[in-house]
Motif scaffolding. Structure first.
Motif, PDB file in Angstrom:
ATOM      1  N   PRO A 148       0.809  -1.222   0.000  1.00 48.83           N
ATOM      2  CA  PRO A 148       0.000   0.000   0.000  1.00 48.83           C
ATOM      3  C   PRO A 148       0.839   1.267   0.000  1.00 48.83           C
ATOM      4  O   PRO A 148       0.486   2.255  -0.638  1.00 48.83           O
ATOM      5  CB  PRO A 148      -0.817  -0.120   1.299  1.00 48.83           C
ATOM      6  N   VAL A 149       1.954   1.248   0.730  1.00 50.62           N
ATOM      7  CA  VAL A 149       2.821   2.429   0.789  1.00 50.62           C
ATOM      8  C   VAL A 149       3.426   2.706  -0.580  1.00 50.62           C
ATOM      9  O   VAL A 149       3.473   3.850  -1.047  1.00 50.62           O
ATOM     10  CB  VAL A 149       3.929   2.219   1.838  1.00 50.62           C
ATOM     11  N   VAL A 150       3.897   1.660  -1.236  1.00 47.18           N
ATOM     12  CA  VAL A 150       4.496   1.806  -2.561  1.00 47.18           C
ATOM     13  C   VAL A 150       3.445   2.273  -3.558  1.00 47.18           C
ATOM     14  O   VAL A 150       3.683   3.184  -4.367  1.00 47.18           O
ATOM     15  CB  VAL A 150       5.134   0.480  -3.012  1.00 47.18           C
ATOM     16  N   LEU A 151       2.264   1.654  -3.514  1.00 46.69           N
ATOM     17  CA  LEU A 151       1.195   2.052  -4.427  1.00 46.69           C
ATOM     18  C   LEU A 151       0.805   3.498  -4.202  1.00 46.69           C
ATOM     19  O   LEU A 151       0.626   4.267  -5.159  1.00 46.69           O
ATOM     20  CB  LEU A 151      -0.013   1.125  -4.232  1.00 46.69           C
ATOM     21  N   GLY A 152       0.697   3.912  -2.938  1.00 45.34           N
ATOM     22  CA  GLY A 152       0.349   5.298  -2.653  1.00 45.34           C
ATOM     23  C   GLY A 152       1.371   6.271  -3.192  1.00 45.34           C
ATOM     24  O   GLY A 152       1.026   7.318  -3.750  1.00 45.34           O
ATOM     25  N   ALA A 153       2.653   5.943  -3.043  1.00 47.56           N
ATOM     26  CA  ALA A 153       3.708   6.831  -3.537  1.00 47.56           C
ATOM     27  C   ALA A 153       3.625   6.998  -5.041  1.00 47.56           C
ATOM     28  O   ALA A 153       3.798   8.104  -5.575  1.00 47.56           O
ATOM     29  CB  ALA A 153       5.070   6.277  -3.137  1.00 47.56           C
ATOM     30  N   LEU A 154       3.348   5.895  -5.754  1.00 47.30           N
ATOM     31  CA  LEU A 154       3.263   5.974  -7.210  1.00 47.30           C
ATOM     32  C   LEU A 154       2.030   6.737  -7.670  1.00 47.30           C
ATOM     33  O   LEU A 154       2.109   7.565  -8.591  1.00 47.30           O
ATOM     34  CB  LEU A 154       3.266   4.562  -7.825  1.00 47.30           C
ATOM     35  N   VAL A 155       0.879   6.465  -7.050  1.00 49.57           N
ATOM     36  CA  VAL A 155      -0.346   7.144  -7.472  1.00 49.57           C
ATOM     37  C   VAL A 155      -0.239   8.638  -7.222  1.00 49.57           C
ATOM     38  O   VAL A 155      -0.674   9.455  -8.039  1.00 49.57           O
ATOM     39  CB  VAL A 155      -1.566   6.542  -6.747  1.00 49.57           C
TER      40      VAL A 155
ATOM     41  N   ASP B 184      -0.575  -2.367 -11.206  1.00 48.60           N
ATOM     42  CA  ASP B 184       0.110  -3.391 -12.004  1.00 48.60           C
ATOM     43  C   ASP B 184       1.627  -3.299 -11.812  1.00 48.60           C
ATOM     44  O   ASP B 184       2.316  -4.316 -11.673  1.00 48.60           O
ATOM     45  CB  ASP B 184      -0.234  -3.225 -13.489  1.00 48.60           C
ATOM     46  N   ALA B 185       2.133  -2.058 -11.807  1.00 46.48           N
ATOM     47  CA  ALA B 185       3.578  -1.871 -11.652  1.00 46.48           C
ATOM     48  C   ALA B 185       4.055  -2.330 -10.276  1.00 46.48           C
ATOM     49  O   ALA B 185       5.134  -2.924 -10.148  1.00 46.48           O
ATOM     50  CB  ALA B 185       3.934  -0.396 -11.867  1.00 46.48           C
ATOM     51  N   VAL B 186       3.257  -2.075  -9.254  1.00 41.92           N
ATOM     52  CA  VAL B 186       3.625  -2.515  -7.900  1.00 41.92           C
ATOM     53  C   VAL B 186       3.653  -4.035  -7.832  1.00 41.92           C
ATOM     54  O   VAL B 186       4.569  -4.629  -7.230  1.00 41.92           O
ATOM     55  CB  VAL B 186       2.648  -1.936  -6.862  1.00 41.92           C
ATOM     56  N   GLN B 187       2.679  -4.689  -8.444  1.00 38.73           N
ATOM     57  CA  GLN B 187       2.671  -6.155  -8.437  1.00 38.73           C
ATOM     58  C   GLN B 187       3.897  -6.712  -9.146  1.00 38.73           C
ATOM     59  O   GLN B 187       4.491  -7.707  -8.700  1.00 38.73           O
ATOM     60  CB  GLN B 187       1.383  -6.673  -9.095  1.00 38.73           C
TER      61      GLN B 187
ATOM     62  N   ALA C 101      -6.180  -3.092  -2.563  1.00 37.01           N
ATOM     63  CA  ALA C 101      -5.083  -2.146  -2.724  1.00 37.01           C
ATOM     64  C   ALA C 101      -4.398  -1.805  -1.404  1.00 37.01           C
ATOM     65  O   ALA C 101      -3.176  -1.659  -1.359  1.00 37.01           O
ATOM     66  CB  ALA C 101      -5.598  -0.851  -3.372  1.00 37.01           C
ATOM     67  N   VAL C 102      -5.159  -1.690  -0.327  1.00 38.87           N
ATOM     68  CA  VAL C 102      -4.598  -1.279   0.955  1.00 38.87           C
ATOM     69  C   VAL C 102      -4.377  -2.465   1.879  1.00 38.87           C
ATOM     70  O   VAL C 102      -3.356  -2.569   2.552  1.00 38.87           O
ATOM     71  CB  VAL C 102      -5.503  -0.230   1.643  1.00 38.87           C
ATOM     72  N   GLY C 103      -5.355  -3.377   1.905  1.00 41.73           N
ATOM     73  CA  GLY C 103      -5.236  -4.518   2.798  1.00 41.73           C
ATOM     74  C   GLY C 103      -4.332  -5.613   2.277  1.00 41.73           C
ATOM     75  O   GLY C 103      -3.851  -6.439   3.041  1.00 41.73           O
ATOM     76  N   GLY C 104      -4.105  -5.642   0.950  1.00 42.53           N
ATOM     77  CA  GLY C 104      -3.238  -6.659   0.381  1.00 42.53           C
ATOM     78  C   GLY C 104      -3.880  -8.029   0.284  1.00 42.53           C
ATOM     79  O   GLY C 104      -3.188  -9.023   0.058  1.00 42.53           O
ATOM     80  N   LEU C 105      -5.212  -8.122   0.429  1.00 45.30           N
ATOM     81  CA  LEU C 105      -5.872  -9.414   0.317  1.00 45.30           C
ATOM     82  C   LEU C 105      -5.931  -9.845  -1.145  1.00 45.30           C
ATOM     83  O   LEU C 105      -5.974  -9.015  -2.052  1.00 45.30           O
ATOM     84  CB  LEU C 105      -7.292  -9.354   0.879  1.00 45.30           C
ATOM     85  N   THR C 106      -5.932 -11.136  -1.365  1.00 42.39           N
ATOM     86  CA  THR C 106      -6.104 -11.658  -2.715  1.00 42.39           C
ATOM     87  C   THR C 106      -7.568 -11.537  -3.108  1.00 42.39           C
ATOM     88  O   THR C 106      -8.460 -11.386  -2.265  1.00 42.39           O
ATOM     89  CB  THR C 106      -5.676 -13.122  -2.808  1.00 42.39           C
TER      90      THR C 106
END
Length: 415
Positions: A16-23, A34-37, A134-139
């Motif tokens: 979530p931290v990485v995704l937030g920084a990119l967004v 997609d890029a974070v994954q 996106a935040v919880g990281g659940l599948t």
């Protein structure tokens, strides 16, 4: 580092931290995810051989930024080719900044990401599903089980939610009032589900996922810091703390330990004190009690009891009666049935269970059968209880819960 360790330590915490920084930097929510994954997959391949980098967060942001830059440049080049072929003037050229060696932001964007996922353009179920992803990281499979829907249905819901956010032109900033208040209901529901999935995992060999409960508590603290006067925010944080306080006593030698059999000396008295203080403060100041405050009050009654026998079940039942009026749902009724049994006897509790036996929302849930088995056992009907325990075990998706329910059935067989 195993895949399990990578998932527990990095995906649910750093993703979530990485995704937030990119967004925040680039926009393009769906492309950023997609890029974070891809960056996380790269970490899974490289870190076991090369070792963890000194700053895993910065490493993931840099790798994800490069992946996103490549994707955006590729899309821009493709658009230019199409425009040239059609002899059209470009109207929407997306240019990505090169990642370079920019310093990684020190602040945590997870809270802003959480609020973004609760955008008003989304339906409430889509808000919850997207945030869990996106935040919880659940599948997607775990989220589908939480909603009792097929995995394919949930995958489509999440995909549509991403597209809707992009179409709405959402920005990576906290909204102003009154919009922020309007998003709080979905935000709190998301955190509640993330915590529940971590405290009682819906699948796998482990009952707990400490990474999820820790992230849910951390985000709840952040929301409480942002909105200290909101009684339901305080109620949810209190509920999490009072529930998490019992975690160390819930499993013994890999087996589930019911609340009435737990070693209460293992409970975290610091978390209990903090949770009880929040409950007392919010009950004293709130003009109207909400569902999280009431659930926290119930948890406080259990946590303050020196033993299972000393639990004030009359107070617990009164709180469940109020909760069922404030926020009726079949799971509340199921829990209330147990409290009714403690106060008025197992037959009365079974009668309450019968009122939700045909509710579609519980049709495939093991807890209905587990509660029925428990009350039948209390009523002395061993054969019916054993059958209900076995049915509950068949429906349970957590192997820890399956083993517990099967053991209860075997115990009745041996009598």
């Amino acid at each position: 580092m195993t895949d399990a360790e990578l998932r527990a330590e990095d995906v649910t915490g750093l993703a979530p931290v990485v995704l937030g920084a990119l967004v925040r930097r680039y926009g393009h929510f769906e492309l950023c995810e997609d890029a974070v994954q891809e960056a996380l997959l790269a970490a899974a391949r490289q870190w076991p051989d090369e070792g963890r980098p000194a700053d895993p967060r910065a490493w993931l942001i840099r790798v994800a930024s490069r992946r996103l830059t490549d994707a955006l440049r590729s899309a821009t080049a493709r658009e230019r080719r199409e425009e040239r072929d059609l002899r059209l003037t470009p109207t929407d050229r997306r240019v990505a900044a090169a990642p370079g060696d920019d310093p990684v932001p020190a602040d945590d964007d997870a809270l802003t990401l959480l609020v973004l996922c609760c955008h008003p353009a989304l339906s409430a179920p889509s808000q919850v599903a997207l945030t869990l992803r996106a935040v919880g990281g659940l599948t997607t499979a775990e989220i589908a089980r939480a909603f009792f829907v097929p995995e394919a249905t949930m995958a489509q819901r999440i995909s549509r939610a991403k597209a809707t956010i992009a179409k709405a032109g959402a920005t990576f900033t906290l909204p102003a009032e009154p919009e922020l208040t309007e998003r709080m209901r979905a935000v709190l529901h998301v955190l509640y589900l993330v915590f529940n999935e971590g405290y009682a995992s819906s699948s796998g060999d482990d009952l707990h996922r400490r990474d999820l409960t820790a992230e849910a508590v951390r985000l709840a603290r952040e929301v409480h810091r942002l909105r200290p006067a909101d009684p339901e925010v305080a109620g949810l944080l209190a509920l999490m703390l009072l529930t998490e306080a019992r975690r160390a006593a819930r499993v013994r030698d890999g087996d589930l330990v019911p609340l009435d059999e737990q070693d209460r000396t293992l409970w975290d008295r610091g978390l209990i004190a903090e949770g009880v203080a929040l409950v007392e403060a919010t009950l004293a100041s709130s003009p109207a009690l909400g569902p999280y405050q009431l659930q926290a009050a119930i948890a406080a009654v259990h946590d303050e009891a020196p033993s299972a026998a000393a639990t004030d079940w009359t107070e617990v039942l009164a709180l469940y009666d109020l909760l069922e009026r404030v926020a009726p749902n079949p799971m509340t009724t199921l829990n209330r049935a147990v409290a009714v049994a403690e106060v008025h006897g197992p037959s009365a509790g079974l009668a309450v269970l019968d009122t939700v036996a045909d509710d579609d929302r519980l049709a495939d849930h093991h807890r209905l059968h587990a509660a029925r088995a428990f009350l039948l056992e209390r009523a002395g009907d061993g054969d019916a209880a054993r059958a209900a325990y076995r049915e509950a075990a068949r429906r349970a998706t957590s192997r820890v819960e399956q083993r517990h329910l099967e053991a209860r059935a075997r115990r009745l067989t041996s009598r």
